[in-house]
Design a protein around this motif. Structure first.
Motif, PDB file in Angstrom:
ATOM      1  N   CYS A  30      -1.871   7.059   6.074  1.00  0.00           N
ATOM      2  CA  CYS A  30      -0.673   6.261   6.102  1.00  0.00           C
ATOM      3  C   CYS A  30      -0.525   5.311   7.114  1.00  0.00           C
ATOM      4  O   CYS A  30       0.135   4.189   7.046  1.00  0.00           O
ATOM      5  CB  CYS A  30       0.658   7.019   5.842  1.00  0.00           C
ATOM      6  N   GLU A  90      -0.759   2.260 -11.330  1.00  0.00           N
ATOM      7  CA  GLU A  90      -1.810   2.639 -10.430  1.00  0.00           C
ATOM      8  C   GLU A  90      -1.134   3.833  -9.690  1.00  0.00           C
ATOM      9  O   GLU A  90       0.046   4.042  -9.030  1.00  0.00           O
ATOM     10  CB  GLU A  90      -1.760   1.660  -9.222  1.00  0.00           C
ATOM     11  N   HIS A 100       2.730   3.364  -4.190  1.00  0.00           N
ATOM     12  CA  HIS A 100       2.530   4.699  -4.866  1.00  0.00           C
ATOM     13  C   HIS A 100       3.451   5.703  -4.337  1.00  0.00           C
ATOM     14  O   HIS A 100       3.751   6.986  -5.468  1.00  0.00           O
ATOM     15  CB  HIS A 100       1.009   5.166  -4.602  1.00  0.00           C
ATOM     16  N   GLY A 160      -3.435   2.268   6.707  1.00  0.00           N
ATOM     17  CA  GLY A 160      -3.185   1.679   5.599  1.00  0.00           C
ATOM     18  C   GLY A 160      -4.533   1.687   4.570  1.00  0.00           C
ATOM     19  O   GLY A 160      -4.731   1.244   3.603  1.00  0.00           O
ATOM     20  N   SER A 161      -5.120   2.664   5.179  1.00  0.00           N
ATOM     21  CA  SER A 161      -6.584   3.117   4.246  1.00  0.00           C
ATOM     22  C   SER A 161      -6.237   4.082   3.506  1.00  0.00           C
ATOM     23  O   SER A 161      -5.095   4.590   3.557  1.00  0.00           O
ATOM     24  CB  SER A 161      -7.627   2.920   5.068  1.00  0.00           C
ATOM     25  N   LEU A 162      -7.257   4.399   2.733  1.00  0.00           N
ATOM     26  CA  LEU A 162      -6.945   5.507   1.675  1.00  0.00           C
ATOM     27  C   LEU A 162      -7.282   7.174   2.476  1.00  0.00           C
ATOM     28  O   LEU A 162      -6.754   8.018   1.905  1.00  0.00           O
ATOM     29  CB  LEU A 162      -7.986   5.312   0.421  1.00  0.00           C
ATOM     30  N   HIS A 220       0.773  -1.474   0.075  1.00  0.00           N
ATOM     31  CA  HIS A 220      -0.055   0.126   0.044  1.00  0.00           C
ATOM     32  C   HIS A 220       0.808   1.247  -0.108  1.00  0.00           C
ATOM     33  O   HIS A 220       0.428   2.466   0.019  1.00  0.00           O
ATOM     34  CB  HIS A 220      -1.120   0.060   1.228  1.00  0.00           C
ATOM     35  N   LYS A 221       2.192   1.013  -0.005  1.00  0.00           N
ATOM     36  CA  LYS A 221       3.095   2.294  -0.163  1.00  0.00           C
ATOM     37  C   LYS A 221       3.758   2.427  -1.418  1.00  0.00           C
ATOM     38  O   LYS A 221       4.410   3.205  -1.912  1.00  0.00           O
ATOM     39  CB  LYS A 221       4.145   2.010   1.020  1.00  0.00           C
ATOM     40  N   HIS A 227      -4.234   6.155  -5.604  1.00  0.00           N
ATOM     41  CA  HIS A 227      -4.676   5.678  -4.433  1.00  0.00           C
ATOM     42  C   HIS A 227      -5.527   6.586  -3.560  1.00  0.00           C
ATOM     43  O   HIS A 227      -5.857   6.123  -2.486  1.00  0.00           O
ATOM     44  CB  HIS A 227      -3.291   5.393  -3.609  1.00  0.00           C
TER      45      HIS A 227
END
Lengths: 143, 396
Positions: free
Chosen positions: B324, A137, A102, B327-329, A99-100, A140
């Motif tokens: 951050c 991608e 980006h 872990g969500s947007l 998830h990092k 995000h």
């Protein structure tokens, strides 16, 4: 641990932090609403990146990605800097959490934006294709 | 210096709680459902723990159900009220926009199952107005669920008043009191509560133990089918050591309460004032109606995860509502609910104290947060634009 040792090193001791007052090219990507903005300053001589500085608002991996990416293009010809991929940045950091990823994309795009800014300011012709938003991608954050 | 300032996430177990649970792992390890003596002695311990917890909350032992934690208690309470409501064709639920995800995600699932959910605004100070609840109640409302105290910004809700309204309107009232019990006085009778969720690891008890209080006469259905434990409402062999330790921890927390808040509130206020001395910072949540140990502040121009990592390097454990860190947007739904813009919510810092924290530690935290915020602002393009007047400060 969330981050690799390399990421932590570049986060705790970031290289090339700062600004260049008479920069030849400046590029910025990201959005404060999404939690990350990167700004890259380039000093260019004879098509070579003589100096590079960055400013980043973002998480640990955003700061580490900026630091690593600037190290990877410093002293390199523009043609080579333009081939820098987010994947190469992430690999050089010994990987980023999924998830990092980006953050490494932002670093690649900030550098490309800064080079494009240099070309535009100096009326240098270039192939638009090189600066097209990459297909990978980016979104995000949808704001 | 090592400073733990994330007690809203979890707490260190108290010595009393650890001592209380040890015999139930070593000698009295029997199953409470067994007939022989170590089983029956274990059953007796669960019985006593239930009595002790009931006394701390101001209810009867038969109104206490042991679960695996706060989330399970929330799920079971909400699902039960929904099931009971549906039988009477009442499928409307009222809650707030800043509940814990154990509540919000359960409600989201119920929405998909045909329930209608009204999420009330929590206003800029992070407090629900009881009148909002009263106005939102409809003939088909089967449940009101409002948290006792918010887990991020620590604001305490007018639970007794909301409970009174619900009682008068004959609507079941549940409160997620995970952050409140053991930290402020809670009495289910005075607070007019029908169901209440708590979690032992938030008051120096063990992880994996929760309690659901269900007032006599309120419908309760199972999440977990199984044996006849918990009067048939929650199958599974009792977590005897955990339950015994939870009861010991709660008893200790409740009896220490006046003394610990007397110590905590000045520490909290000193920390708040010290951090608000940093320019362009703002306190999240009401300053008065808040938990004794909760501090939550946004700093403009920086992002929370890098703040936490740098504080960790200085020995300080804290938390943030930045996207951050989760872990969500999106950044914290709580900070968005009190009206903080996204870019400000990303720069939040939550410090939650326990009475183990000292004044010396508070001084150290204030100094280090100042240093780290300055350091991050100096490398932030957002901060540069604000300083150069290219953008306007959101926080004055």
């Amino acid at each position: 641990m969330l981050y690799s040792e390399v990421v932590m090193d570049h986060f705790m001791n970031p290289r090339n932090v700062g600004t260049i007052a008479d920069a030849d090219g400046v590029g910025e990507v990201g959005n404060a609403k999404c939690g990350d903005i990167m700004r890259i300053y380039l000093k260019i001589k004879n098509d070579v990146i003589e100096d590079v500085k960055f400013e980043t608002f973002g998480c640990g991996s955003a700061i580490a990605s900026s630091s690593m990416a600037t190290e990877m293009i410093k002293g390199k010809p523009l043609s080579q800097a333009l081939t820098l991929t987010n994947k190469a940045v992430a690999e050089a950091l010994d990987g980023l959490p999924a998830h990092k990823l980006h953050c490494s994309v932002l670093a690649e795009e900030a550098i490309k934006n800064a080079i494009k800014n240099y070309y535009d300011k100096n009326g240098i012709e270039y192939n638009e294709e090189q600066f097209k938003e990459s297909a990978h991608e980016h979104g995000h954050c949808d704001i | 210096m090592k400073i733990y300032a994330d007690n809203a996430a979890t707490t260190k177990m108290s010595k009393t709680a650890i001592q209380a649970m040890l015999p139930y792992m070593e000698e009295i390890f029997g199953n409470p459902s067994s007939l022989y003596s170590i089983g029956q002695t274990a059953a007796e311990a669960v019985f006593k723990a239930r009595e002790s917890i009931a006394e701390c909350l101001g209810c009867m032992p038969a109104e206490i159900y042991f679960t695996s934690g706060g989330s399970e208690s929330d799920n079971q309470a909400i699902r039960s009220a929904a099931e009971f409501g549906a039988k009477k064709n009442k499928k409307h639920i009222i809650s707030t926009a800043f509940e814990h995800h154990a509540v919000l995600h359960t409600l989201k699932k119920l929405q998909k199952e045909g329930f209608e959910v009204t999420l009330l605004d929590v206003n800029e100070n992070g407090i629900v107005n009881p009148e909002q609840v009263e106005q939102a109640i409809r003939p088909d409302t089967c449940l009101v669920t409002v948290m006792y105290a918010n887990n991020e910004i620590g604001t305490i809700q007018p639970i007794a008043k909301i409970g009174e309204i619900c009682r008068a309107k004959k609507v079941t009232f549940h409160t997620d009191a995970v952050q409140a019990v053991g930290h402020i006085p809670v009495n289910v009778k005075n607070d007019n509560v029908d169901m209440l969720s708590i979690s032992a690891h938030k008051f120096h008890g063990p992880k994996g133990v929760g309690v659901l209080y269900v007032r006599k006469g309120i419908y309760l259905s199972n999440l977990i089918e199984g044996g006849s434990q918990e009067r048939g409402k929650r199958g599974g062999t009792e977590n005897v050591p955990g339950i015994v330790a939870a009861a010991a921890a709660l008893k200790e927390a409740v009896s220490d309460l006046p003394e610990s808040s007397q110590k905590l509130v000045p520490l909290r206020d000193k920390l708040i004032d010290g951090l608000l001395a940093i320019p362009h910072s703002v306190l999240n949540g009401d300053k008065e109606q808040r938990l004794p140990g909760n501090v939550n502040i946004c700093f403009e121009g920086i992002e929370g995860e890098s703040l936490l990592l740098l504080l960790d390097a200085k020995g300080i454990s804290a938390s943030s509502g930045s996207a951050c860190t989760s872990g969500s947007l999106d950044p914290s739904h709580v900070l968005l609910a009190i009206g903080r813009p996204h870019e400000i919510a990303h720069g939040s810092l939550r410090l939650s104290l326990s009475d183990e924290n000292t004044e010396e530690e508070i001084d150290y935290i204030i100094q280090e947060v100042k240093n780290v915020v300055n350091y991050l602002r100096n490398m932030s393009p957002v901060w540069r634009d604000l300083q150069e007047g290219k953008k306007n400060y959101v926080i004055q």
